[in-house]
Design a protein around this motif. Sequence first.
Motif, PDB file in Angstrom:
ATOM      1  N   PRO A  71     -12.591  -2.072 -13.098  1.00  0.00           N
ATOM      2  CA  PRO A  71     -12.733  -0.709 -13.612  1.00  0.00           C
ATOM      3  C   PRO A  71     -13.816  -0.541 -14.676  1.00  0.00           C
ATOM      4  CG  PRO A  71     -10.604  -1.638 -14.234  1.00  0.00           C
ATOM      5  CD  PRO A  71     -11.269  -2.617 -13.328  1.00  0.00           C
ATOM      6  N   ALA A  72     -14.142  -1.599 -15.408  1.00  0.00           N
ATOM      7  CA  ALA A  72     -15.186  -1.490 -16.428  1.00  0.00           C
ATOM      8  C   ALA A  72     -16.561  -1.314 -15.781  1.00  0.00           C
ATOM      9  CB  ALA A  72     -15.187  -2.727 -17.322  1.00  0.00           C
ATOM     10  N   VAL A  73     -16.740  -1.871 -14.597  1.00  0.00           N
ATOM     11  CA  VAL A  73     -18.025  -1.779 -13.890  1.00  0.00           C
ATOM     12  C   VAL A  73     -18.062  -0.549 -12.989  1.00  0.00           C
ATOM     13  CG1 VAL A  73     -19.531  -2.928 -12.212  1.00  0.00           C
ATOM     14  CG2 VAL A  73     -18.395  -4.260 -14.002  1.00  0.00           C
ATOM     15  N   ASP A  74     -16.990  -0.345 -12.218  1.00  0.00           N
ATOM     16  CA  ASP A  74     -16.945   0.777 -11.273  1.00  0.00           C
ATOM     17  C   ASP A  74     -15.507   1.260 -11.130  1.00  0.00           C
ATOM     18  OD1 ASP A  74     -17.071   2.621  -9.237  1.00  0.00           O
ATOM     19  OD2 ASP A  74     -17.998   1.279  -7.784  1.00  0.00           O
ATOM     20  N   PRO A  75     -15.120   2.293 -11.865  1.00  0.00           N
ATOM     21  CA  PRO A  75     -13.736   2.773 -11.813  1.00  0.00           C
ATOM     22  C   PRO A  75     -13.336   3.314 -10.443  1.00  0.00           C
ATOM     23  CG  PRO A  75     -15.049   4.122 -13.320  1.00  0.00           C
ATOM     24  CD  PRO A  75     -15.927   3.033 -12.827  1.00  0.00           C
ATOM     25  N   GLU A  76     -14.302   3.622  -9.588  1.00  0.00           N
ATOM     26  CA  GLU A  76     -14.000   4.131  -8.244  1.00  0.00           C
ATOM     27  C   GLU A  76     -13.769   3.013  -7.225  1.00  0.00           C
ATOM     28  OE1 GLU A  76     -13.518   7.429  -7.800  1.00  0.00           O
ATOM     29  OE2 GLU A  76     -13.846   7.486  -9.958  1.00  0.00           O
ATOM     30  N   ASP A  77     -14.063   1.767  -7.593  1.00  0.00           N
ATOM     31  CA  ASP A  77     -13.922   0.642  -6.664  1.00  0.00           C
ATOM     32  C   ASP A  77     -12.463   0.210  -6.608  1.00  0.00           C
ATOM     33  OD1 ASP A  77     -14.268  -1.526  -4.989  1.00  0.00           O
ATOM     34  OD2 ASP A  77     -15.410  -2.721  -6.429  1.00  0.00           O
ATOM     35  N   ARG A  78     -11.740   0.785  -5.648  1.00  0.00           N
ATOM     36  CA  ARG A  78     -10.332   0.452  -5.439  1.00  0.00           C
ATOM     37  C   ARG A  78     -10.236  -0.358  -4.166  1.00  0.00           C
ATOM     38  NH1 ARG A  78      -7.414   2.610  -9.231  1.00  0.00           N
ATOM     39  NH2 ARG A  78      -5.470   2.170  -8.189  1.00  0.00           N
ATOM     40  N   ARG A  79      -9.462  -1.437  -4.208  1.00  0.00           N
ATOM     41  CA  ARG A  79      -9.411  -2.353  -3.082  1.00  0.00           C
ATOM     42  C   ARG A  79      -7.972  -2.687  -2.701  1.00  0.00           C
ATOM     43  NH1 ARG A  79     -14.282  -6.705  -4.283  1.00  0.00           N
ATOM     44  NH2 ARG A  79     -15.888  -5.132  -4.709  1.00  0.00           N
ATOM     45  N   SER A  80      -7.850  -3.052  -1.434  1.00  0.00           N
ATOM     46  CA  SER A  80      -6.594  -3.557  -0.888  1.00  0.00           C
ATOM     47  C   SER A  80      -6.912  -4.833  -0.131  1.00  0.00           C
ATOM     48  CB  SER A  80      -5.965  -2.537   0.067  1.00  0.00           C
ATOM     49  OG  SER A  80      -5.634  -1.351  -0.611  1.00  0.00           O
ATOM     50  N   GLY A  81      -5.950  -5.735  -0.075  1.00  0.00           N
ATOM     51  CA  GLY A  81      -6.241  -6.964   0.650  1.00  0.00           C
ATOM     52  C   GLY A  81      -5.119  -7.971   0.651  1.00  0.00           C
ATOM     53  N   LEU A  82      -5.481  -9.139   1.105  1.00  0.00           N
ATOM     54  CA  LEU A  82      -4.568 -10.277   1.195  1.00  0.00           C
ATOM     55  C   LEU A  82      -4.598 -11.023  -0.131  1.00  0.00           C
ATOM     56  CD1 LEU A  82      -2.782 -12.074   3.037  1.00  0.00           C
ATOM     57  CD2 LEU A  82      -4.879 -13.307   3.616  1.00  0.00           C
ATOM     58  N   TRP A  83      -3.462 -11.061  -0.793  1.00  0.00           N
ATOM     59  CA  TRP A  83      -3.376 -11.700  -2.102  1.00  0.00           C
ATOM     60  C   TRP A  83      -2.937 -13.147  -1.958  1.00  0.00           C
ATOM     61  CZ3 TRP A  83      -0.238  -8.846  -6.452  1.00  0.00           C
ATOM     62  CH2 TRP A  83      -0.367  -9.520  -7.663  1.00  0.00           C
ATOM     63  N   ARG A  84      -1.977 -13.401  -1.098  1.00  0.00           N
ATOM     64  CA  ARG A  84      -1.429 -14.740  -0.983  1.00  0.00           C
ATOM     65  C   ARG A  84      -1.015 -15.003   0.451  1.00  0.00           C
ATOM     66  NH1 ARG A  84       0.346 -15.990  -5.838  1.00  0.00           N
ATOM     67  NH2 ARG A  84      -1.757 -15.579  -6.443  1.00  0.00           N
ATOM     68  N   LEU A  85      -1.255 -16.214   0.932  1.00  0.00           N
ATOM     69  CA  LEU A  85      -0.827 -16.625   2.269  1.00  0.00           C
ATOM     70  C   LEU A  85      -0.381 -18.073   2.210  1.00  0.00           C
ATOM     71  CD1 LEU A  85      -0.490 -16.104   5.292  1.00  0.00           C
ATOM     72  CD2 LEU A  85      -2.911 -16.706   5.589  1.00  0.00           C
ATOM     73  N   ASN A  86       0.902 -18.294   2.451  1.00  0.00           N
ATOM     74  CA  ASN A  86       1.490 -19.629   2.477  1.00  0.00           C
ATOM     75  C   ASN A  86       2.127 -19.830   3.853  1.00  0.00           C
ATOM     76  OD1 ASN A  86       1.736 -18.330  -0.256  1.00  0.00           O
ATOM     77  ND2 ASN A  86       2.250 -20.408  -0.865  1.00  0.00           N
ATOM     78  N   ILE A  87       1.613 -20.766   4.604  1.00  0.00           N
ATOM     79  CA  ILE A  87       2.209 -21.118   5.894  1.00  0.00           C
ATOM     80  C   ILE A  87       2.897 -22.459   5.719  1.00  0.00           C
ATOM     81  CG2 ILE A  87       1.792 -21.592   8.345  1.00  0.00           C
ATOM     82  CD1 ILE A  87       1.217 -18.671   7.499  1.00  0.00           C
ATOM     83  N   ALA A  88       4.165 -22.535   6.137  1.00  0.00           N
ATOM     84  CA  ALA A  88       4.938 -23.772   6.000  1.00  0.00           C
ATOM     85  C   ALA A  88       4.181 -24.939   6.623  1.00  0.00           C
ATOM     86  CB  ALA A  88       6.303 -23.610   6.659  1.00  0.00           C
ATOM     87  N   ALA A  89       4.248 -26.083   5.981  1.00  0.00           N
ATOM     88  CA  ALA A  89       3.508 -27.265   6.428  1.00  0.00           C
ATOM     89  C   ALA A  89       3.750 -27.574   7.901  1.00  0.00           C
ATOM     90  CB  ALA A  89       3.890 -28.475   5.560  1.00  0.00           C
ATOM     91  N   ASP A  90       4.983 -27.433   8.348  1.00  0.00           N
ATOM     92  CA  ASP A  90       5.290 -27.769   9.749  1.00  0.00           C
ATOM     93  C   ASP A  90       5.024 -26.614  10.707  1.00  0.00           C
ATOM     94  OD1 ASP A  90       7.377 -26.098   9.026  1.00  0.00           O
ATOM     95  OD2 ASP A  90       8.954 -27.408   9.798  1.00  0.00           O
TER      96      ASP A  90
END
Length: 157
Positions: A71-90
């Motif tokens: 917001p300090a650089v561009d208050p209009e830059d609003r984003r959505s996305g993938l924050w976290r992805l954990n797939i079980a080891a098996d």
Amino acid sequence: MTLRLEKITPDNVEAALRLRVRPEQEKNVEPVAVSLAEAYAWGDTAWPRLMVDGDRPVGFVMAFLDIAWNPAVDPEDRRSGLWRLNIAADGQGRGYGRFAVRAVAEEIRRRGRDRLFTTWEPGEAGPGAFYLKLGFRTTGETSGGQTVGVLDLAAAS
């Protein structure tokens, strides 16, 4: 494969907390417990889900929805996305990660956005190749030392 995402509830939170990625991947992604604490703190801008195949928990995915990126650089830059992805080891290598990214993309489209952002740890051991294979492109930005990538949802349809 009968994959679905479930909202985190008292009935499945323990299963979510038991999910573990491969040991060599632990440096690339926070454990589910940290994600759930962040989801609590961020409220409605976090979208945490347990990924279930049949009756077996196989992963955890969390999106961020409509946040001010810098917001300090561009208050209009609003984003959505993938924050976290954990797939079980098996459960890795079975399409669960692709399913999770598609599910997040659908939720973001449903909310009227046309770009899906994510970040990843750089380097050979990181998940960068996975995201690039799905069509993400790097933005040239970094966030907390991680590479920022974006997927154009209009082109990915």
